[in-house]
Design a protein around this motif. Structure first.
Motif, PDB file in Angstrom:
ATOM      1  N   GLY A  29       0.781  -1.230   0.000  1.00  0.00           N
ATOM      2  CA  GLY A  29       0.000   0.000   0.000  1.00  0.00           C
ATOM      3  C   GLY A  29       0.808   1.273   0.000  1.00  0.00           C
ATOM      4  O   GLY A  29       0.243   2.360   0.196  1.00  0.00           O
ATOM      5  N   ALA A  30       2.128   1.172  -0.206  1.00  0.00           N
ATOM      6  CA  ALA A  30       2.983   2.358  -0.138  1.00  0.00           C
ATOM      7  C   ALA A  30       3.471   2.807  -1.509  1.00  0.00           C
ATOM      8  O   ALA A  30       4.391   3.624  -1.599  1.00  0.00           O
ATOM      9  CB  ALA A  30       4.180   2.093   0.766  1.00  0.00           C
ATOM     10  N   ALA A  31       2.867   2.316  -2.574  1.00  0.00           N
ATOM     11  CA  ALA A  31       3.352   2.621  -3.925  1.00  0.00           C
ATOM     12  C   ALA A  31       3.363   4.113  -4.211  1.00  0.00           C
ATOM     13  O   ALA A  31       4.284   4.635  -4.847  1.00  0.00           O
ATOM     14  CB  ALA A  31       2.501   1.885  -4.956  1.00  0.00           C
ATOM     15  N   GLU A  32       2.348   4.830  -3.734  1.00  0.00           N
ATOM     16  CA  GLU A  32       2.253   6.258  -4.037  1.00  0.00           C
ATOM     17  C   GLU A  32       3.378   7.037  -3.366  1.00  0.00           C
ATOM     18  O   GLU A  32       3.928   7.980  -3.951  1.00  0.00           O
ATOM     19  CB  GLU A  32       0.895   6.804  -3.572  1.00  0.00           C
ATOM     20  N   ILE A  33       3.733   6.656  -2.152  1.00  0.00           N
ATOM     21  CA  ILE A  33       4.803   7.345  -1.428  1.00  0.00           C
ATOM     22  C   ILE A  33       6.132   7.225  -2.176  1.00  0.00           C
ATOM     23  O   ILE A  33       6.934   8.165  -2.217  1.00  0.00           O
ATOM     24  CB  ILE A  33       4.954   6.778  -0.004  1.00  0.00           C
ATOM     25  N   TRP A  34       6.357   6.065  -2.797  1.00  0.00           N
ATOM     26  CA  TRP A  34       7.648   5.797  -3.421  1.00  0.00           C
ATOM     27  C   TRP A  34       7.616   5.967  -4.931  1.00  0.00           C
ATOM     28  O   TRP A  34       8.543   5.544  -5.629  1.00  0.00           O
ATOM     29  CB  TRP A  34       8.112   4.400  -3.032  1.00  0.00           C
ATOM     30  N   ARG A  35       6.575   6.592  -5.442  1.00  0.00           N
ATOM     31  CA  ARG A  35       6.521   6.888  -6.880  1.00  0.00           C
ATOM     32  C   ARG A  35       7.605   7.910  -7.224  1.00  0.00           C
ATOM     33  O   ARG A  35       7.801   8.887  -6.483  1.00  0.00           O
ATOM     34  CB  ARG A  35       5.144   7.419  -7.251  1.00  0.00           C
ATOM     35  N   PHE A  36       8.297   7.718  -8.321  1.00  0.00           N
ATOM     36  CA  PHE A  36       9.403   8.615  -8.650  1.00  0.00           C
ATOM     37  C   PHE A  36       9.485   8.882 -10.147  1.00  0.00           C
ATOM     38  O   PHE A  36       8.959   8.120 -10.968  1.00  0.00           O
ATOM     39  CB  PHE A  36      10.739   8.043  -8.155  1.00  0.00           C
ATOM     40  N   THR A  37      10.131   9.991 -10.456  1.00  0.00           N
ATOM     41  CA  THR A  37      10.451  10.334 -11.831  1.00  0.00           C
ATOM     42  C   THR A  37      11.861   9.834 -12.120  1.00  0.00           C
ATOM     43  O   THR A  37      12.768  10.032 -11.292  1.00  0.00           O
ATOM     44  CB  THR A  37      10.397  11.855 -12.045  1.00  0.00           C
ATOM     45  N   PRO A  38      12.117   9.186 -13.261  1.00  0.00           N
ATOM     46  CA  PRO A  38      13.466   8.710 -13.565  1.00  0.00           C
ATOM     47  C   PRO A  38      14.480   9.847 -13.456  1.00  0.00           C
ATOM     48  O   PRO A  38      14.315  10.907 -14.051  1.00  0.00           O
ATOM     49  CB  PRO A  38      13.336   8.215 -15.014  1.00  0.00           C
ATOM     50  N   GLY A  39      15.526   9.606 -12.670  1.00  0.00           N
ATOM     51  CA  GLY A  39      16.544  10.622 -12.430  1.00  0.00           C
ATOM     52  C   GLY A  39      16.568  11.123 -10.997  1.00  0.00           C
ATOM     53  O   GLY A  39      17.543  11.742 -10.569  1.00  0.00           O
ATOM     54  N   GLN A  40      15.502  10.860 -10.226  1.00  0.00           N
ATOM     55  CA  GLN A  40      15.454  11.323  -8.850  1.00  0.00           C
ATOM     56  C   GLN A  40      16.332  10.457  -7.931  1.00  0.00           C
ATOM     57  O   GLN A  40      16.854   9.422  -8.342  1.00  0.00           O
ATOM     58  CB  GLN A  40      14.011  11.330  -8.343  1.00  0.00           C
ATOM     59  N   HIS A  41      16.461  10.906  -6.670  1.00  0.00           N
ATOM     60  CA  HIS A  41      17.331  10.215  -5.727  1.00  0.00           C
ATOM     61  C   HIS A  41      16.616   9.924  -4.422  1.00  0.00           C
ATOM     62  O   HIS A  41      15.525  10.438  -4.155  1.00  0.00           O
ATOM     63  CB  HIS A  41      18.588  11.054  -5.450  1.00  0.00           C
ATOM     64  N   LEU A  42      17.251   9.099  -3.603  1.00  0.00           N
ATOM     65  CA  LEU A  42      16.790   8.803  -2.250  1.00  0.00           C
ATOM     66  C   LEU A  42      17.811   9.344  -1.253  1.00  0.00           C
ATOM     67  O   LEU A  42      19.021   9.280  -1.494  1.00  0.00           O
ATOM     68  CB  LEU A  42      16.643   7.292  -2.031  1.00  0.00           C
ATOM     69  N   THR A  43      17.328   9.862  -0.132  1.00  0.00           N
ATOM     70  CA  THR A  43      18.200  10.268   0.966  1.00  0.00           C
ATOM     71  C   THR A  43      18.169   9.174   2.021  1.00  0.00           C
ATOM     72  O   THR A  43      17.097   8.791   2.497  1.00  0.00           O
ATOM     73  CB  THR A  43      17.740  11.599   1.582  1.00  0.00           C
ATOM     74  N   ASN A  66       9.118  -1.900 -11.426  1.00  0.00           N
ATOM     75  CA  ASN A  66       8.396  -2.264 -10.196  1.00  0.00           C
ATOM     76  C   ASN A  66       9.345  -2.651  -9.066  1.00  0.00           C
ATOM     77  O   ASN A  66       9.097  -3.599  -8.304  1.00  0.00           O
ATOM     78  CB  ASN A  66       7.405  -3.405 -10.460  1.00  0.00           C
ATOM     79  N   ARG A  67      10.441  -1.930  -8.956  1.00  0.00           N
ATOM     80  CA  ARG A  67      11.345  -2.107  -7.825  1.00  0.00           C
ATOM     81  C   ARG A  67      12.057  -0.778  -7.564  1.00  0.00           C
ATOM     82  O   ARG A  67      12.100   0.100  -8.436  1.00  0.00           O
ATOM     83  CB  ARG A  67      12.360  -3.221  -8.068  1.00  0.00           C
ATOM     84  N   LEU A  68      12.589  -0.647  -6.366  1.00  0.00           N
ATOM     85  CA  LEU A  68      13.287   0.568  -5.971  1.00  0.00           C
ATOM     86  C   LEU A  68      14.734   0.201  -5.691  1.00  0.00           C
ATOM     87  O   LEU A  68      15.043  -0.473  -4.713  1.00  0.00           O
ATOM     88  CB  LEU A  68      12.631   1.180  -4.729  1.00  0.00           C
ATOM     89  N   GLN A  69      15.630   0.660  -6.565  1.00  0.00           N
ATOM     90  CA  GLN A  69      17.029   0.260  -6.483  1.00  0.00           C
ATOM     91  C   GLN A  69      17.936   1.484  -6.619  1.00  0.00           C
ATOM     92  O   GLN A  69      17.653   2.399  -7.401  1.00  0.00           O
ATOM     93  CB  GLN A  69      17.355  -0.738  -7.588  1.00  0.00           C
ATOM     94  N   ILE A  70      19.021   1.497  -5.860  1.00  0.00           N
ATOM     95  CA  ILE A  70      20.019   2.555  -5.962  1.00  0.00           C
ATOM     96  C   ILE A  70      21.381   1.938  -6.245  1.00  0.00           C
ATOM     97  O   ILE A  70      21.606   0.745  -6.004  1.00  0.00           O
ATOM     98  CB  ILE A  70      20.108   3.398  -4.672  1.00  0.00           C
TER      99      ILE A  70
END
Length: 351
Positions: A29-43, A66-70
């Protein structure tokens, strides 16, 4: 958006001897929180030797994956990156802020474009997300990537790029550029500099690219941006992601200021007043010293995590690598670089 969330590390994949890709598991249920535009970053935040450290890392995955990777390269002397490489394991949790940043590109289905990406070292990380997402979302668009490294073994995401090339054989043109490996072709050895881009321009014509994206060391980006402008690409169509503050020196201590200066902070629905002292280097440092947990990461004017809006009063900023002119016109400032010109300054971190 300035709050940290606990994310579990799903996987850690070795990319090179000193670089890994870290994939996070997202809670249901957290997909909206972690939605991103290609090129953005995570702190990311972690306690290292008892100290609260924060660093920004670009997202390497595309939204369609469909994954969050850095991607994280271990920097010599870098306490945070070394900590992740030595102590982080799958199943561990990290404090992570939702995606931020102005750099990137939002693909438009139905749009046809020809794009250029110039990457050096770990600068491939945000560009990988942009390239992958664009090729998936814009079936008539093409991308040309020049990726520079010292040698083959130091190139991050080699297999991912090879898979992308196989998948989009006719729409992805890839130049591998190595400074410490010899090649019969001058386009496959050396550095991304004015001379190299002049050769590339003669071969493929750089002026036909509608958008160009650059990420790497500051000197490389400065040279590339200048060369692309000379090749005929409009300034507003050249986008760069700054990872560091170049050779800027630390902000000076304001020893010449004798009188106390008050600033009002609006954060998380609360209104608080702080007092700046000569030993403070910025409004952000003064607020942190007085126990207000404001968002920040680099403290170098690069990542814009500390961005806020100036509601009243006036401030000066030492440097600014992240805010565009329209944001400055709208009153946004970087609290890590800001110092009040007098009393009456009110900053809103909730906008």
């Amino acid at each position: 958006m300035s709050q940290f969330h606990h994310l579990t590390v799903e996987a850690i994949e070795r990319q090179t001897a000193d670089a890994v890709a870290i994939t996070f598991s997202l809670p249901p249920g957290a997909a909206e929180i972690w939605r991103f535009t290609p090129g953005q970053h995570l702190t990311l935040r972690a306690r290292v030797d008892g100290e609260d450290l924060r660093r920004c890392y670009s997202i390497s995955s595309a939204p369609e994956d469909n994954r969050l990777q850095i991607g994280v390269r271990a920097v010599p002397g870098g306490r945070f990156s070394q900590h992740l490489h030595r102590h982080l394991h799958p199943g561990d949790t990290l404090d992570v802020m939702p995606p931020q940043g102005q750099f990137g590109y939002r693909p438009r289905p139905g749009h046809q474009g020809d794009y250029l990406a110039l990457a050096a070292g770990s600068g491939i990380t945000p560009l990988l997300a942009i390239i992958s997402s664009t090729l998936q979302q814009e079936p008539d668009s093409r991308f040309t990537l020049v990726y520079a490294n010292r040698h083959t073994q130091s190139a991050m995401f080699r297999q991912t790029l090879a898979d992308l090339k196989d998948r989009f054989l006719q729409r992805l043109q890839l130049f591998w550029l190595f400074s410490q490996e010899s090649s019969d072709s001058p386009l496959l050895s050396g550095h991304i500099d004015a001379g190299y881009l002049a050769q590339l321009h003669a071969l493929i014509g750089l002026n036909h690219f509608q958008q160009a994206f650059i990420c790497g060391p500051t000197a490389m980006m400065d040279n590339a941006q200048s060369a692309l402008r000379q090749a005929g690409i409009a300034a507003q169509n050249i986008h760069r992601e700054q990872f560091d503050a170049g050779h800027q020196h630390p902000l000076p201590i304001r020893t010449s200021r004798d009188q106390r200066c008050d600033v009002e902070i609006l954060h998380d629905g609360r209104r608080q007043k702080i007092a700046l002292q000569p030993q403070d280097r910025s409004i952000l440092d003064a607020a942190l010293r007085q126990g207000i947990d404001l968002p920040f990461a680099c403290k170098g004017g690069v990542c814009a995590t500390c961005k806020c809006r100036l509601k009243s009063g006036d401030v000066t900023m030492e440097v600014n690598y992240s805010l565009e002119q329209d944001q400055l016109n709208a009153g946004y400032i970087l609290s890590c670089q800001a110092w009040p010109k007098g009393d009456g300054v009110v900053l809103d971190f909730d906008v």
